[in-house]
Design a protein around this motif. Structure first.
Motif, mmCIF file in Angstrom:
data_model
loop_
_atom_site.group_PDB
_atom_site.id
_atom_site.type_symbol
_atom_site.label_atom_id
_atom_site.label_comp_id
_atom_site.label_asym_id
_atom_site.label_seq_id
_atom_site.Cartn_x
_atom_site.Cartn_y
_atom_site.Cartn_z
ATOM 1 N N GLN A 1 -5.593 1.502 -7.888
ATOM 2 C CA GLN A 1 -5.781 0.300 -7.077
ATOM 3 C C GLN A 1 -6.524 0.621 -5.794
ATOM 4 O O GLN A 1 -6.302 1.675 -5.201
ATOM 5 C CB GLN A 1 -4.417 -0.265 -6.675
ATOM 6 N N ILE B 1 -7.038 -0.849 -1.971
ATOM 7 C CA ILE B 1 -6.414 -1.813 -1.064
ATOM 8 C C ILE B 1 -7.146 -1.804 0.282
ATOM 9 O O ILE B 1 -7.320 -0.760 0.901
ATOM 10 C CB ILE B 1 -4.918 -1.492 -0.880
ATOM 11 N N ARG C 1 4.348 0.209 -3.214
ATOM 12 C CA ARG C 1 4.200 -0.398 -4.538
ATOM 13 C C ARG C 1 2.834 -0.178 -5.142
ATOM 14 O O ARG C 1 2.397 -0.900 -6.031
ATOM 15 C CB ARG C 1 4.458 -1.910 -4.451
ATOM 16 N N ARG C 2 2.110 0.807 -4.650
ATOM 17 C CA ARG C 2 0.756 1.017 -5.112
ATOM 18 C C ARG C 2 0.734 1.500 -6.558
ATOM 19 O O ARG C 2 1.528 2.326 -6.977
ATOM 20 C CB ARG C 2 0.095 2.058 -4.230
ATOM 21 N N ARG C 3 -0.180 0.964 -7.341
ATOM 22 C CA ARG C 3 -0.406 1.395 -8.710
ATOM 23 C C ARG C 3 -1.633 2.308 -8.707
ATOM 24 O O ARG C 3 -2.557 2.094 -7.929
ATOM 25 C CB ARG C 3 -0.637 0.143 -9.556
ATOM 26 N N ASP D 1 -6.591 1.870 1.843
ATOM 27 C CA ASP D 1 -7.714 2.774 1.578
ATOM 28 C C ASP D 1 -8.836 2.539 2.575
ATOM 29 O O ASP D 1 -9.453 3.472 3.069
ATOM 30 C CB ASP D 1 -8.260 2.525 0.164
ATOM 31 N N ALA E 1 0.822 -1.218 0.000
ATOM 32 C CA ALA E 1 0.000 0.000 0.000
ATOM 33 C C ALA E 1 0.855 1.267 0.000
ATOM 34 O O ALA E 1 0.467 2.273 -0.588
ATOM 35 C CB ALA E 1 -0.946 0.002 1.197
ATOM 36 N N THR E 2 2.018 1.220 0.645
ATOM 37 C CA THR E 2 2.828 2.453 0.705
ATOM 38 C C THR E 2 3.915 2.493 -0.352
ATOM 39 O O THR E 2 4.221 3.565 -0.866
ATOM 40 C CB THR E 2 3.490 2.655 2.093
#
Ligand code: C5P
Length: 228
Positions: free
Chosen positions: A141, A143, A136-138, A171, A133-134
């Motif tokens: 997305q 989460i 590698r987030r695209r 999120d 989440a911190t």
């Protein structure tokens, strides 16, 4: 449901409890059954999603049509999540991951004759949810994390949950108030959804299928209001 509102979406779910080996026959583990995560995977599949389930020692079968990746340890789960997260639109982390693992895994079974095991030295496992989440987030997305919380004198269950969502960068966080009658195993579940901006969404009590569909309803709603 009859609504195929996740058609065209890829969903990644973690479920179950990791096992961290001590010696060839022993491990550090937890009582997670994997039921809630499997219910989420099944509901997402029924709603039209392409679903990958990363499962650690699930006690319930995986329904047909879901791609199951079995793992044992937190590190194996981390590797599997990293491999699948980039192609996932929705990531729901329902697994109970061991926070620590033994530094040394004994090559042979520990004995109780005094030459064996009296202390187990531990080292921290990666926090898989925080990592994806911190770091590698695209874009786009969504989460979702889970947290089993007990209130204490430093704050309410809800306050702890919001802080956890913020700390980990999820999120949404599904807070599971752990009591004697809810949470683990084959029992109804009560969860409250909070956002990392501190919004408290609604609570739901029900079966693990009810909870799964409620979480997915919220996910679908958030994705649709994201201009996506
Ligand atoms: O900090 P806590 O264990 O309560 O956080 C729970 C959430 O974080 C769950 O979504 C769980 O799957 C995830 N988690 C993780 N990796 C860890 C510990 C927890 O992904 N090492």
């Amino acid at each position: 449901t009859a609504h195929q509102d996740l058609t065209g979406r890829t969903v990644l779910v973690t479920a179950g409890g990791t096992r961290e080996p001590i010696d060839p026959v022993r491990f550090l583990g937890n009582r997670s059954s994997g039921r809630q995560g499997v219910a989420i995977a099944a509901a997402a599949h029924r709603r039209g999603a392409t679903v990958t389930l990363i499962g650690a020692h699930l006690t319930v079968p995986t329904p047909p049509g879901i791609d199951l990746i079995p793992v044992t340890t937190a590190e194996q789960m981390h590797t599997a999540v990293l491999a699948h997260a980039p192609s996932s639109d929705i990531i729901i982390m329902a697994a109970a991951v061991a926070d620590y693992r033994p530094i040394h895994v004994l090559p042979t079974k520990a004995k109780k004759d005094g030459t064996g095991l009296t202390h187990i030295e531990l080292t921290a496992n990666p926090d898989i949810l925080a990592d994806i989440a911190t770091n590698r987030r695209r874009a786009g997305q969504l989460i979702v994390g889970f947290a089993a919380e007990t209130g204490d004198d430093t704050g309410s269950v809800i306050e702890h949950g919001i802080a956890k969502a913020q700390r980990k960068g999820a999120d949404l966080l599904a807070i599971n108030e752990v009591g004697t009658h809810t949470g683990f195993g084959d029992v109804p579940n009560t969860i409250t959804l909070v956002t990392n901006t501190g919004q408290v969404l609604d609570s739901i009590s029900g079966t693990k299928d009810d909870v799964a569909n409620h979480i997915l309803n919220t996910v679908v709603h958030l994705l649709s209001t994201d201009g996506d």
